[in-house]
Design a protein around this motif. Structure first.
Motif, PDB file in Angstrom:
ATOM      1  N   LYS A  38       0.840  -1.189   0.000  1.00 45.01           N
ATOM      2  CA  LYS A  38       0.000   0.000   0.000  1.00 45.01           C
ATOM      3  C   LYS A  38       0.878   1.242   0.000  1.00 45.01           C
ATOM      4  N   HIS A  40       1.070   5.386   0.741  1.00 43.53           N
ATOM      5  CA  HIS A  40       0.473   6.235   1.762  1.00 43.53           C
ATOM      6  C   HIS A  40       0.574   7.706   1.392  1.00 43.53           C
ATOM      7  N   GLU A  44      -1.812  10.583   6.215  1.00 44.19           N
ATOM      8  CA  GLU A  44      -1.906   9.233   6.782  1.00 44.19           C
ATOM      9  C   GLU A  44      -0.617   8.885   7.541  1.00 44.19           C
TER      10      GLU A  44
END
Length: 146
Positions: A38, A40, A44
């Motif tokens: 993932k 970011h 975040e």
């Protein structure tokens, strides 16, 4: 009793054949573990604890080390030397194995160093580095379009 021995022997033989690895099969140039799960954003990352950031940083270093040296050959996991038309002879297989071992040893030392030293780093510097590494990985996805 005899039937059980024969059945067990057949089972063990079949299991051995199914789970054995083909040493002559070409190895992927880029490790299958060389991917970021993932990406970011800044907000975040700022909301994360430092320990979480350290893990992201280490993961990104590992992915980059497993990818960047090979971008002239491939940019994604799964490509083998055979796919590129490179002979899969003994010499080239040994070179691939030696490179994989060297990369693994380097990563072991690097990750150990990072886990010892990075807790002393500034959180904002960690965030900047993570974003830089992620942008580098994103640009590799565009590399083949050049």
């Amino acid at each position: 009793m005899n039937t059980k021995v024969v059945f067990l022997s057949v089972f063990l033989f079949t299991a051995g054949v199914v789970f054995s690895q083909n040493k002559n099969a070409p190895r992927s140039i880029i490790s299958s573990s060389a991917s970021i799960k993932k990406y970011h954003g800044l907000d975040e990352l700022r909301g994360m604890q430092k320990g979480e950031l350290l893990e992201l940083y280490v993961e990104r270093i590992q992915v980059l080390v497993k990818t960047l040296p090979y971008i002239a050959l491939a940019t994604k996991p799964g490509v083998t030397i055979a796919d590129l038309g490179i002979p899969t002879n003994n010499e080239n297989r040994k070179a691939m194995e030696s490179q994989a071992e060297g990369t693994s040893a380097f990563l072991d030392l690097t990750v150990d160093f990072q886990r010892r030293m990075l807790p002393y780093s500034d959180k904002e510097n960690l965030i900047s580095a993570i974003l830089f590494y992620e942008n580098t990985m994103k640009s590799l996805h565009e590399f083949n379009d050049l």
